[in-house]
Each structure stands twice: as C-alpha cells, then as structure tokens.
Design a protein around this motif. Sequence first.
Motif, PDB file in Angstrom:
ATOM      1  N   VAL A  74       1.149  -3.721  -8.366  1.00 33.03           N
ATOM      2  CA  VAL A  74       1.807  -2.672  -7.578  1.00 33.03           C
ATOM      3  C   VAL A  74       3.105  -2.234  -8.258  1.00 33.03           C
ATOM      4  N   PHE A  81       2.444   0.001 -11.131  1.00 38.34           N
ATOM      5  CA  PHE A  81       2.094   1.344 -10.660  1.00 38.34           C
ATOM      6  C   PHE A  81       3.355   2.164 -10.356  1.00 38.34           C
ATOM      7  N   GLU A  82       4.410   1.512  -9.843  1.00 35.40           N
ATOM      8  CA  GLU A  82       5.646   2.223  -9.489  1.00 35.40           C
ATOM      9  C   GLU A  82       6.350   2.807 -10.706  1.00 35.40           C
ATOM     10  N   ASN A 137       0.804  -1.218   0.000  1.00 32.20           N
ATOM     11  CA  ASN A 137       0.000   0.000   0.000  1.00 32.20           C
ATOM     12  C   ASN A 137       0.841   1.274   0.000  1.00 32.20           C
ATOM     13  N   GLU A 170       1.418   7.455  -3.544  1.00 25.89           N
ATOM     14  CA  GLU A 170       1.344   6.111  -2.990  1.00 25.89           C
ATOM     15  C   GLU A 170       0.236   5.291  -3.649  1.00 25.89           C
ATOM     16  N   PHE A 171       0.469   3.981  -3.678  1.00 28.93           N
ATOM     17  CA  PHE A 171      -0.549   3.066  -4.214  1.00 28.93           C
ATOM     18  C   PHE A 171      -1.812   3.145  -3.361  1.00 28.93           C
ATOM     19  N   ARG A 191      -6.680   1.453  -3.809  1.00 30.85           N
ATOM     20  CA  ARG A 191      -6.275   0.621  -4.940  1.00 30.85           C
ATOM     21  C   ARG A 191      -6.054  -0.819  -4.489  1.00 30.85           C
ATOM     22  N   ASP A 194       4.972   5.867  -6.984  1.00 33.92           N
ATOM     23  CA  ASP A 194       5.406   6.056  -8.366  1.00 33.92           C
ATOM     24  C   ASP A 194       6.467   7.157  -8.418  1.00 33.92           C
TER      25      ASP A 194
END
Length: 504
Positions: A482, A485-486, A450, A459-460, A464, A454
């Motif tokens: 995840v 997403f980064e 969590n 933050e994720f 999400r 990115d």
Amino acid sequence: MFEQERRKAERLLLTPPITARMAEAPVRIVNLGTLGTTIEHDNPIVGPAKLRFQWDGEDITVDCDIVHSQKNSNVFSTGLSFVGGEPPALRRVIETLNDRDELERLRTLVEASKLINSSIEPDALFGSILTVARNELHVERGTLYFVDDGAKEIWTKIAGELSSEIRLPIGKGLAGTVAATGEPVILHDAYADPRFDRSLDQKTGYRTRSMLCVPIRNRQQKIVGVLQLLNKTTGMFGTGDLDFLNSISDHMAIAMENATLHMELLEKQRMEQELKLGREIQSRLLPQPPVDVLDTQLAALSVPCYEVGGDYYDFIELPDGDLGLAIGDVSGKGVSAALIMSSVQAALRVAAPIEDDLAHQVQRLNALIYRSARGRKYATFFFGRYTPSTGLLRYVNAGHNPPFIAFDGQLEELSSTGKPIGILPDSNYHERSVEIPPGATLFLYTDGLNEASDPDEEEFGYDRLRELFATTREPRQIVDAVTQFERGARATDDKTIVVMRRQE
C-alpha cells in the motif's frame, strides 16, 4: 539631522562643571548652549560681565548679561545670555561638547542594544530591558508586557520583582490602554489619576509615585509590547525619557519577537516530546500476537500517520481457551482519537472475560463512548470470539470495514451488524457466527489501507486489497504494498491489519 540641530540649540550638561571666572570671582559652568549658559558661584555677581575660562589650552572670553539669579543652599545659580552673538571660540566648544554628547548617546544606545539582544530567553530578556531602564532612566521598577494578538491580551512574567504571570485584556488598565491606542502615558502623581489601579500596591506594600507607560513598536509600526516604568529617582518622567525609549524601541521589538518565536519553538519541542512519549505508550498498549493459541497463527501491524493514532487492535485471553479479536478505527486523528481508543481498550479488557454476550458488550462500549464524546467522536469496531478447537468465530461488526476470510482462492466478507459505536446513545447490535475452516485466513484491517491514495488522488481500493489478501498473509508485505502505491504521497490515515490463520 533636525534632531542633531535641535540638541545643539539646547544647553549641554557639563559633567563635571568647567571652572571659570566672572567679575574676578570663581564660578562653575554647569551647562552651555548657543543662546546662553548657567553658572554656579558662592557670592553674588552683578552684570554685565565677562565670562573667562580655558578650553583645550585656549583662553576664551565671552561678554554676558545676567538673565536671572537665585540662591539655593548657599549656592547661587545664575543664567547668562551672550552679548553680541556667539564668539567663534565658543562655537568650537559647543561643537566639541555636542560631538562628545552625541558619541555618548550612541554609546549608550549600542550598550543598551547589546544588552537587550544578549539573550532570546524570555526571563533574561525581561531582566535585560528592565536593567537598561534602571541604568539609563533611573527607575525603581518596571514591567514588560508582551502583546498576544491571538488572545487579545497583554501578558508579563515579571511585575517589579514578582515572578507570577499577569494577563490583561487589551484596552483594560493603563498598560492595556497603551497597547490599544499606541499613545504613551506619563503620570507624575499616580494616585491622583483615576486610571491608576492601586490594588497591586495594596497587595505588595509597594508605593507607586510616578509612572511612564510606552508602546513598543516594530519596524512595521505594529505594537508588540508595552513597557511600564515606575518611580523615576532623579526627577520626573519627561520627553527625554520618551526619546531614549523611542531610540531603542526597534531593538526591544526585535528582541521580543525573537523571544516569542523562541517560546513557540520550545512549546513545539515540548509537544513533540509529549507526542513521542504518547506514541511509545500507545505502541506498548497494542499487544504482541500470542504464539500459544491452538493450531492458530497470528500477526498484526499498526502504522499511525501522526505521532499517535486512533486505530486499535487487541488480543484477549478468554475463558475455555477462547481468544478475543478486536480492531477499531476512531474518527479523526491525533491525541483525541488516541484517548478514545484507550478507553475502548480498557473497557473491553475488563468486560470481555466476564461477559459472553458480544452484542451486549458492544452496546456497553457504545454507551461509554457516547457519554465521553457526546457524539463528536465515534469508532468503527469489530469484536470476535474465536474458539480454536472448532474454528467457530462469533462476532459483532459495528460499522467497521468488512473483514475477509480467504480460503481456496475465495474471499468471504463479514458484513456489518450495527452502527459505529459512539454515534447514538441507544444503538442496537446483534451477533453473527462463521466457521473458519483449517487452512483459512482471517483479515481484519482499517480503512487506512483501502483508502490510501497516490499523488494523483487515486485510491488503493478494495479490488487491489482483495488481490493482496489472496496472495499474501504477511501484514508487513501488505502495508508495504500500500505504501509503495502511495508513491510518496502523505498518508492521511492510520494503517492497521490483523491476520489470523487456522492451520490445516
């Protein structure tokens, strides 16, 4: 240029001596300079007289006065000065001899530099520099010290013929003083100087008579080492020895800096191998999910952000067919976190099968971690005891991310029941229970999911993550989502997830 002219004014040593005649007696010219010369002969000579010798087929005659003469072991040594200035023919001889001397000096420097730079291995470098000192300065022993600026010490792996490492504070002892001041030290009688430490001589039985200790500077004039030479066998240490060492100081400094970088590289490679081995061992400590639990499917995945991590999960067989589920996240990263994680795992595997009181188990783990780390390390921790036949899950959540139970499109959160373990020595915990209905899925995870960010540092987040839990129960798909997403941003935390589904 000044240095070259200075050498021309000095007397050049002739090896072997030039055969000549003076006052009809045979003599040997042993050195020659613009102001005069020295000859050796077997019988006394009365001056003034003419000195005659041949050089490259040319007869050379020089008028000389005797300056001094003394007899040593049946051989006379006589100093001469030239009368009426220096004849052109003699100037040609001196120029030729000087050129040869200069070439020899350059050859010596080149050979010394080649030998010094022949290896970046520290042991070989020690040997090479000391070989140059022995060959060119004719010393019995030597010690090469490296300067360790970080530790404010000088250190060596060789002292004479010894192989043990020696470390000295900068400023202590003769070598340490030279490292601190940058001033060379010459001792003609070491034992007569109160700065000389006799303890090593007393330990080894060696006798130090004379000593030369010089700093080694790089091109920025920074002192990177100290060279200490003992017992010159052909006389006393002097300015000529200092001149020679100064002329190769740059080469020694470059070689020493290369050797230091080489040692640092080897140490880095050793650490990388150790960490690689640590990662392999740690990955084996994280078990494969069991496949024989009644009406239950299990999956797990842990991805450390460094070679070793502080995340932890476990599956433990318990009495009566129950299953122990554990997940934890140790504060910090790397080796220290991995050691704490291993301690938690070892203690839990011993205690869980014989202790039914979950709160008491976690209290004991808390005391163990606090004693080990004194509050400097702690871990969020979840431990549950699951009964497959009924779907009952008893659990203690010590400050860990809230697990979720997904069922019929809804997510139920399992909140904390106590502080993270290891923060306080006497933390209290209490147990809760929940029923996992058929078709429901339990998600245990660490905050590396969590809190993943990115490149824009967004933050994720939990929203999400909830959406992922609602649509998939595959750990690899969740972690991949995840990571996507980064968008290439460097991960700053370990990612761990455990998924348990009770079949319908």
